[in-house]
Design an enzyme around this catalytic site. Structure first.
Site, PDB file in Angstrom:
ATOM      1  N   GLU A 114       0.934  -1.464  -0.102  1.00 28.65           N
ATOM      2  CA  GLU A 114       0.243   0.028   0.412  1.00 28.65           C
ATOM      3  C   GLU A 114       0.809   1.474  -0.159  1.00 28.65           C
ATOM      4  OE1 GLU A 114       0.202   1.813   3.793  1.00 28.65           O
ATOM      5  OE2 GLU A 114       1.504  -0.558   3.677  1.00 28.65           O
TER       6      GLU A 114
ATOM      7  N   GLU B 136       4.269  -0.908   1.710  1.00 34.43           N
ATOM      8  CA  GLU B 136       4.525  -0.734   0.334  1.00 34.43           C
ATOM      9  C   GLU B 136       4.468  -2.479  -0.243  1.00 34.43           C
ATOM     10  OE1 GLU B 136       8.547   0.835  -0.759  1.00 34.43           O
ATOM     11  OE2 GLU B 136       7.704   2.810  -0.691  1.00 34.43           O
TER      12      GLU B 136
END
Length: 349
Positions: free
Chosen positions: A174, A317
């Site tokens: 994300e 991430e």
């Protein structure tokens, strides 16, 4: 909402016969029983998900869902909101940490704009924008119930697309400045916790910033009064678009028989939402690492999962998940590359 309901209904328990067959194969390999520890339990879990022994590493992808958050107005992040869009371009250019780690693991990175405030243009970007960032959850609902459902269904649809392309292992990533704030709020609601237990420093807040973030999460819950027994209500009132999208990705993957490696705090909160929708989806989750973010240990505890790695990371991430890929590959490879007692001519104990 029909797609969400149909997806939940399509998720099946793990295949017991395939798991027992894999246990038998592991028992014939040249090692003491159970001596490869979690590699063996991983191999058994993968067999249960696939319905057959998995003796070769699957094709892998890290899905990075990107969205912005109106709660940044409350000063809950050490970075400005425009960094979300800038980092999306960095992902697409291959220059972020997740790109490096995914390349190392032989995985592709799929970047999705599910709610970035700015307009980001790139040929490799999947634009599935539900809205241009959430509203400020400290002052009202982050999004409507319909928007929350649509965001979940974006994730479901993406899981279906990737499974159809032959991706056999997904990881959740994300990007969204401020997104540890809705994650902390969701964890506090689902786990019935004091927000102080769930709120951490995120991208590096000082003590005053941490206090402000705690007050923001506390006010968001008091203002919106989300119903912890209604997952969409929690997501809509105090959640985030990328969190909803990742919850949908997990559900869609489980419905297609694809395991999901969960990353850090935000990804794990998304996994809690997915498991609240469909408890059996928990069996499709592989926890990767323990984040330094305060609430992550509590989020994993809520799921009853133990991470494989503890590298003191807090980047997000999907980076921790990508680092777990080689461990999962190893669990597959021992089944195909290790000799058995019979083939090696070794006496058993």
């Amino acid at each position: 909402m029909d797609k969400l309901r149909q997806t939940i209904e399509a998720i099946r328990p793990l295949d017991e016969a395939a798991m027992k067959e894999t246990e038998r194969r592991l028992g014939r390999l040249t090692k003491p029983p159970g001596s490869l520890g979690r590699l063996e339990s991983l191999a058994v879990q993968l067999a249960g998900i696939a319905g057959a022994t998995v003796d070769r590493p699957p094709r892998k992808a890290v899905v990075v869902m990107a969205a912005d958050h109106g709660v940044c107005e409350e000063g809950v992040s050490a970075f400005p909101q425009e960094v979300t869009g800038q980092m999306v371009l960095n992902f697409l250019a291959g220059g972020a940490a997740i790109n490096v780690l995914a390349r190392q693991a032989g995985a592709e990175v799929v970047c999705v704009d599910i709610g970035v405030k700015s307009e980001v243009a790139h040929e490799s970007l999947l634009v599935r924008k539900v809205r241009a960032g959430t509203a400020n959850l400290a002052r009202g609902a982050a999004m409507t119930r319909d928007e929350a459902a649509r965001a979940v269904e974006v994730g479901i649809g993406l899981a279906e697309e990737l499974a159809a392309r032959g991706i056999g292992l997904l990881a959740t990533g994300e990007m969204g400045i401020g997104n540890t704030t809705p994650s902390a709020a969701m964890l506090a609601v689902f786990g019935e916790l004091d927000p102080a237990e769930a709120v951490g420093r995120g991208t590096g807040l000082d003590d005053e910033g941490l206090r402000r973030k705690y007050e923001t999460v506390k006010r968001a819950i008091e203002t919106n009064r989300p119903n912890r027994d209604d997952v969409l209500d929690v997501i809509a009132k105090v959640g985030g678009l990328e969190i909803a999208g990742l919850a949908g990705l997990i559900l869609g993957a489980a419905a297609r028989g694809v395991p999901v490696v969960i990353d850090g705090f935000i990804s794990t909160v998304a996994a809690i939402a997915a498991v609240r929708f469909a408890p059996i989806a928990r069996e499709y989750l592989i926890p990767s690492h323990l984040s330094e973010e305060r609430g992550h240990r509590l989020a994993l505890r809520e799921l009853g999962l133990e991470p494989m790695l503890n590298l003191e990371m807090r980047l997000g991430e999907g980076t921790g998940a990508a680092l777990a890929f080689p461990v999962i590959d190893a669990a597959c490879n021992v089944l195909s590359q290790m000799a058995t007692f019979d083939s090696a001519g070794i006496s058993e104990g």
